[in-house]
Scaffold this active site. Sequence first.
Site, PDB file in Angstrom:
ATOM      1  N   SER A 140       0.825  -1.200   0.000  1.00  0.00           N
ATOM      2  CA  SER A 140       0.000   0.000   0.000  1.00  0.00           C
ATOM      3  C   SER A 140       0.868   1.262   0.000  1.00  0.00           C
ATOM      4  O   SER A 140       1.800   1.379  -0.799  1.00  0.00           O
ATOM      5  CB  SER A 140      -0.948  -0.035   1.200  1.00  0.00           C
ATOM      6  OG  SER A 140      -1.986   0.912   1.048  1.00  0.00           O
ATOM      7  N   ASP A 404      -4.327  -5.053  -3.433  1.00  0.00           N
ATOM      8  CA  ASP A 404      -3.588  -4.535  -2.281  1.00  0.00           C
ATOM      9  C   ASP A 404      -3.700  -5.541  -1.135  1.00  0.00           C
ATOM     10  O   ASP A 404      -4.801  -5.896  -0.705  1.00  0.00           O
ATOM     11  CB  ASP A 404      -4.206  -3.192  -1.886  1.00  0.00           C
ATOM     12  CG  ASP A 404      -3.483  -2.499  -0.741  1.00  0.00           C
ATOM     13  OD1 ASP A 404      -2.756  -3.166  -0.002  1.00  0.00           O
ATOM     14  OD2 ASP A 404      -3.679  -1.283  -0.596  1.00  0.00           O
TER      15      ASP A 404
END
Length: 557
Positions: A140, A404
């Site tokens: 991230s 993610d």
Amino acid sequence: SEEGFGATRAWLGGGWVSSLGTLTIIFDQSCKICMGVLISKTCACFYLSNCSCHQDLDMRFGFDLCSEEMTFLRKRKRYVASALKNVFHLQQDLEDCEVPVVAIITTGGGLKSMTGLYGSLMGLKKLNLLDCVTYISGLSGTTWTMANLYRDAYWSQKDLESHIGEAQKQATKCKIGCFSMDRMKYYNKQLCQRKEEGYRTSFIDLWGLMIEYLLNDGKDPHKLSEQQEALCDGQNPLPIYVSVNVRNSYSTNDFKEWVEFTPYEVGLPKYGAFVRTEHFGSEFFMGRLLKKLPESRICYLQGMWSSIFSFTSFSPPLDEDPVLPTRPHDLRTRMYTPPGPLSSALRGALTDRFSVAQHHNFLKGYQLHNNYMENEHFCRWKDTVLDSCPNQLMENSDHLGMIDAGFFINTSSPPLLRPQREVDVIIYLNKAYKYYSEQKIPFPKISLTDEDKKNLKECYIFQDSDLPGCPIVIFLPLVNDTFQEYKAPGVKRCCSEMEEGQLDLSSRFSPYCMFSVRYTDENYRRLLNLSEYNILNNSQMIKQALQIAMERRQNMC
């Protein structure tokens, strides 16, 4: 047996050609590939299960580290040994076997995690501990920090202020231009070009181009494989970026597989299958590179590593399934009742993957499921609903679906818990110990009192000396504790400085919420200073963990 089926067989150059009805099968003499071709122009491919020859393939199969990473580790030991000698004022140089492997493991959270990592690295740099670190893993927002730093081949050997100043400039600039007409034309042109190159584009590619604008002044030509230059002499820690592979029609809780990215390789540790970083996204079949695609620019990978649009990955369970007893090596089993039309439609909507990055599956056609259940490395990451029937795993999928990793577990730790990396100390900027306990992965129990859970301290040390291969964990949550009253370790704030120590990190009105894409200069610097302070203020605990790790290594030599 071919008898009785009108089969014929003939020797043809390098292999056997067998004809069985309308099916022609060509066996490579070297026993690496077995291909069948139907007269109807439909291709059918087979794999010889007793084949163990991988050396001529365009992929690497095996659970060991690649040769480039092994070379890096030998070089990095020189930096780490020298740094430890200076920090602890050792009389003699450390032998290679005495040098502990230290890893920084980060968590995600957009600009907040990006800024926090800069502060933590600045604190370690001031303590002369940054050269003690061998690995940095990210997901991230921390991948934004890492990708920026590794453009500079010697970033950790320099003052970090220039990098931090540039990041502040990007974090505080107006972002409205992201939606200008000129920018939209640029997005369209880049996506069309990417599609022409052979990639399957998705909304995540658009998000990657938006990240490029958010973090840079112009087009960023940087590629992940180019970060090898920052590792050529062992001068920086090795960066590892983490993502999760998901599958259509399955929630992330039911199916997810860790994927690691380094400047050398991209692979799924669960299978021990890796491709060169510059080949990720290219078309493979049965371990062979069929069509080489241009390597993706780093922004497209950042879109995948840090997709805030992957919330559909967490579809809620729609069936109440009782857990059945299992044997020690079996997958957790569930009783399944076929859903009705309404439930099926709802599940389809919740598991829709419009926000998933699609890349050609480099495992396509190469069957990996032989002897899976006996392989300890596969069992380490065996936690999906398909692991009990591994012939349905990745070799039949056309594409990998990448999201993610923060939307499964907000940690980048899995690659550092591979036993081959032999990590001794983890500087952990979050925690996820429950998952590793369930997976039987050596990891110390994170035990916090009720008071600690309500009010986390700045630093904890967890270890389990009775568990072989268990790393020492330095847990450094991002909290605002003594920083409220101290502007530096041991230096109290005066009355006029008290406001600078007030940071709202978690409320719904916090300026540091995950979806914030612009900070004020004041908010950026406060968060940066807090992250740096928490490292500096707990330097003795960090050094204590390193001392224990060195002593463990010395006893093992």
